[in-house]
Design a protein around this motif. Structure first.
Motif, PDB file in Angstrom:
ATOM      1  N   ASN A  25      29.240 -35.845 -36.187  1.00 26.03           N
ATOM      2  CA  ASN A  25      30.256 -34.954 -35.609  1.00 26.03           C
ATOM      3  C   ASN A  25      31.441 -35.687 -34.992  1.00 26.03           C
ATOM      4  N   GLY A  26      31.281 -36.963 -34.706  1.00 27.74           N
ATOM      5  CA  GLY A  26      32.354 -37.720 -34.063  1.00 27.74           C
ATOM      6  C   GLY A  26      32.277 -37.619 -32.552  1.00 27.74           C
ATOM      7  N   GLU A  27      33.172 -38.318 -31.888  1.00 28.53           N
ATOM      8  CA  GLU A  27      33.215 -38.308 -30.421  1.00 28.53           C
ATOM      9  C   GLU A  27      33.587 -36.912 -29.917  1.00 28.53           C
ATOM     10  N   ILE A  28      33.057 -36.562 -28.764  1.00 24.52           N
ATOM     11  CA  ILE A  28      33.306 -35.240 -28.170  1.00 24.52           C
ATOM     12  C   ILE A  28      34.739 -35.176 -27.659  1.00 24.52           C
ATOM     13  N   ARG A  29      35.471 -34.173 -28.145  1.00 19.29           N
ATOM     14  CA  ARG A  29      36.833 -33.942 -27.655  1.00 19.29           C
ATOM     15  C   ARG A  29      36.868 -32.841 -26.613  1.00 19.29           C
ATOM     16  N   GLN A  30      36.051 -31.781 -26.839  1.00 22.11           N
ATOM     17  CA  GLN A  30      36.058 -30.646 -25.917  1.00 22.11           C
ATOM     18  C   GLN A  30      34.752 -29.881 -26.028  1.00 22.11           C
ATOM     19  N   ILE A  31      34.306 -29.349 -24.891  1.00 22.59           N
ATOM     20  CA  ILE A  31      33.133 -28.478 -24.849  1.00 22.59           C
ATOM     21  C   ILE A  31      33.550 -27.190 -24.160  1.00 22.59           C
ATOM     22  N   LYS A  32      33.211 -26.057 -24.786  1.00 24.52           N
ATOM     23  CA  LYS A  32      33.471 -24.748 -24.178  1.00 24.52           C
ATOM     24  C   LYS A  32      32.145 -24.018 -24.050  1.00 24.52           C
ATOM     25  N   ILE A  33      31.908 -23.477 -22.872  1.00 21.96           N
ATOM     26  CA  ILE A  33      30.721 -22.663 -22.636  1.00 21.96           C
ATOM     27  C   ILE A  33      31.197 -21.237 -22.408  1.00 21.96           C
ATOM     28  N   VAL A  34      30.861 -20.359 -23.359  1.00 20.79           N
ATOM     29  CA  VAL A  34      31.357 -18.982 -23.371  1.00 20.79           C
ATOM     30  C   VAL A  34      30.238 -18.035 -22.923  1.00 20.79           C
ATOM     31  N   PRO A  35      30.437 -17.295 -21.828  1.00 19.11           N
ATOM     32  CA  PRO A  35      29.392 -16.374 -21.360  1.00 19.11           C
ATOM     33  C   PRO A  35      29.363 -15.073 -22.165  1.00 19.11           C
ATOM     34  N   LYS A  36      28.156 -14.471 -22.192  1.00 16.67           N
ATOM     35  CA  LYS A  36      27.962 -13.157 -22.802  1.00 16.67           C
ATOM     36  C   LYS A  36      27.382 -12.234 -21.737  1.00 16.67           C
ATOM     37  N   ILE A  37      27.882 -11.001 -21.697  1.00 18.28           N
ATOM     38  CA  ILE A  37      27.381 -10.014 -20.740  1.00 18.28           C
ATOM     39  C   ILE A  37      27.065  -8.714 -21.461  1.00 18.28           C
ATOM     40  N   VAL A  38      26.306  -7.846 -20.807  1.00 21.82           N
ATOM     41  CA  VAL A  38      26.002  -6.514 -21.330  1.00 21.82           C
ATOM     42  C   VAL A  38      26.441  -5.507 -20.271  1.00 21.82           C
ATOM     43  N   PRO A  39      27.740  -5.115 -20.293  1.00 21.94           N
ATOM     44  CA  PRO A  39      28.213  -4.201 -19.247  1.00 21.94           C
ATOM     45  C   PRO A  39      27.647  -2.792 -19.379  1.00 21.94           C
ATOM     46  N   PHE A  40      27.430  -2.308 -20.576  1.00 21.38           N
ATOM     47  CA  PHE A  40      26.885  -0.962 -20.771  1.00 21.38           C
ATOM     48  C   PHE A  40      25.682  -1.063 -21.686  1.00 21.38           C
ATOM     49  N   ASP A  41      25.860  -0.902 -22.969  1.00 25.66           N
ATOM     50  CA  ASP A  41      24.725  -0.983 -23.878  1.00 25.66           C
ATOM     51  C   ASP A  41      24.965  -1.963 -25.028  1.00 25.66           C
ATOM     52  N   GLU A  42      26.083  -2.652 -25.022  1.00 23.69           N
ATOM     53  CA  GLU A  42      26.416  -3.580 -26.090  1.00 23.69           C
ATOM     54  C   GLU A  42      26.846  -4.921 -25.507  1.00 23.69           C
ATOM     55  N   GLU A  43      26.368  -6.010 -26.124  1.00 25.09           N
ATOM     56  CA  GLU A  43      26.711  -7.344 -25.634  1.00 25.09           C
ATOM     57  C   GLU A  43      28.173  -7.660 -25.932  1.00 25.09           C
ATOM     58  N   VAL A  44      28.853  -8.240 -24.939  1.00 24.59           N
ATOM     59  CA  VAL A  44      30.263  -8.587 -25.057  1.00 24.59           C
ATOM     60  C   VAL A  44      30.408 -10.088 -24.806  1.00 24.59           C
ATOM     61  N   VAL A  45      31.139 -10.761 -25.686  1.00 28.32           N
ATOM     62  CA  VAL A  45      31.418 -12.183 -25.532  1.00 28.32           C
ATOM     63  C   VAL A  45      32.717 -12.332 -24.745  1.00 28.32           C
ATOM     64  N   CYS A  46      32.662 -13.075 -23.654  1.00 27.46           N
ATOM     65  CA  CYS A  46      33.809 -13.226 -22.754  1.00 27.46           C
ATOM     66  C   CYS A  46      34.519 -14.545 -23.024  1.00 27.46           C
ATOM     67  N   SER A  47      35.236 -14.625 -24.125  1.00 18.99           N
ATOM     68  CA  SER A  47      35.862 -15.890 -24.524  1.00 18.99           C
ATOM     69  C   SER A  47      36.978 -16.321 -23.572  1.00 18.99           C
ATOM     70  N   LYS A  48      37.633 -15.376 -22.914  1.00 12.28           N
ATOM     71  CA  LYS A  48      38.713 -15.741 -21.992  1.00 12.28           C
ATOM     72  C   LYS A  48      38.179 -16.299 -20.670  1.00 12.28           C
ATOM     73  N   GLN A  49      36.882 -16.156 -20.424  1.00 11.78           N
ATOM     74  CA  GLN A  49      36.284 -16.689 -19.206  1.00 11.78           C
ATOM     75  C   GLN A  49      35.408 -17.908 -19.489  1.00 11.78           C
ATOM     76  N   ALA A  50      35.677 -18.561 -20.607  1.00 13.49           N
ATOM     77  CA  ALA A  50      34.899 -19.741 -20.995  1.00 13.49           C
ATOM     78  C   ALA A  50      35.181 -20.914 -20.074  1.00 13.49           C
ATOM     79  N   LEU A  51      34.160 -21.718 -19.858  1.00 15.08           N
ATOM     80  CA  LEU A  51      34.304 -22.970 -19.111  1.00 15.08           C
ATOM     81  C   LEU A  51      34.662 -24.064 -20.104  1.00 15.08           C
TER      82      LEU A  51
END
Length: 157
Positions: A123-149
C-alpha cells in the motif's frame, strides 16, 4: 322552463364527501412518500457526534506499529449520540484501503481502542487516515463523513 334534470338521481352528498376524503388521504400518502425519499437521499448527520482522538500526555492516540503492520488508535465518543460503528479509510502512497469496524459500537461518552492491519509493502507509506463514524438516528444507519477524524503524519508506535 323545462325541468328535466330534477327527476334524475345524482350522487348523495355523503358519497361525495367520502370520495373527497379518500382522494385527500391518497394525495397525502403520495406526498409523504416523496418527502421521506428526499430526506433519506440527503440525510446528513445533523447532530454533532463529538467523536475525537484520545490524547494522553498531549499526544494524539494514533500510531503505526511497523513490526506488526498494525495501525492503532483510540477514539472517544461525545455525549450527544451513540456510535454504531466506524469506517477507517487509509490512504497510502500506492493504494487506499477501507476497513468497516462494526464492533466499534460506542455509547455516549465511551472510548474505543481499535486497530487495523496495514501492509506498507503493497500500500505504500501512510499519507492520511480518516475515521468515519456511523450512527442510527432513527431506523437507518447513517454515515457521517463530514464528522470524520483525520490524521496525517502518523507516528510510529
Amino acid at each position: 322552463m323545462d325541468n328535466k334534470r330534477f327527476g334524475k338521481a345524482g350522487i348523495a352528498p355523503i358519497v361525495a364527501t367520502l370520495v373527497l376524503v379518500v382522494f385527500a388521504v391518497v394525495f397525502g400518502v403520495v406526498i409523504m412518500n416523496f418527502g421521506r425519499a428526499a430526506v433519506q437521499q440527503e440525510s446528513e448527520c445533523t447532530i454533532d457526534i463529538g467523536l475525537e482522538f484520545s490524547e494522553i500526555g498531549g499526544q494524539t492516540e494514533i500510531c503505526f506499529d511497523r513490526a506488526k503492520e498494525i495501525i492503532r488508535f483510540t477514539v472517544e465518543n461525545g455525549v450527544n449520540m451513540d456510535v454504531s460503528g466506524v469506517t477507517v479509510n487509509v490512504i497510502g502512497t500506492e493504494k487506499a484501503e477501507s476497513f468497516a469496524l462494526s464492533d466499534a459500537k460506542m455509547s455516549k461518552a465511551a472510548v474505543y481502542l481499535g486497530d487495523v492491519g496495514y501492509n506498507v509493502g503493497s500500500n505504500g507509506e501512510i499519507r492520511q487516515i480518516k475515521i468515519v463514524p456511523k450512527i442510527v438516528p432513527f431506523d437507518e444507519e447513517v454515515v457521517c463523513s463530514k464528522q470524520a477524524l483525520t490524521a496525517e503524519n502518523v507516528r510510529d508506535c
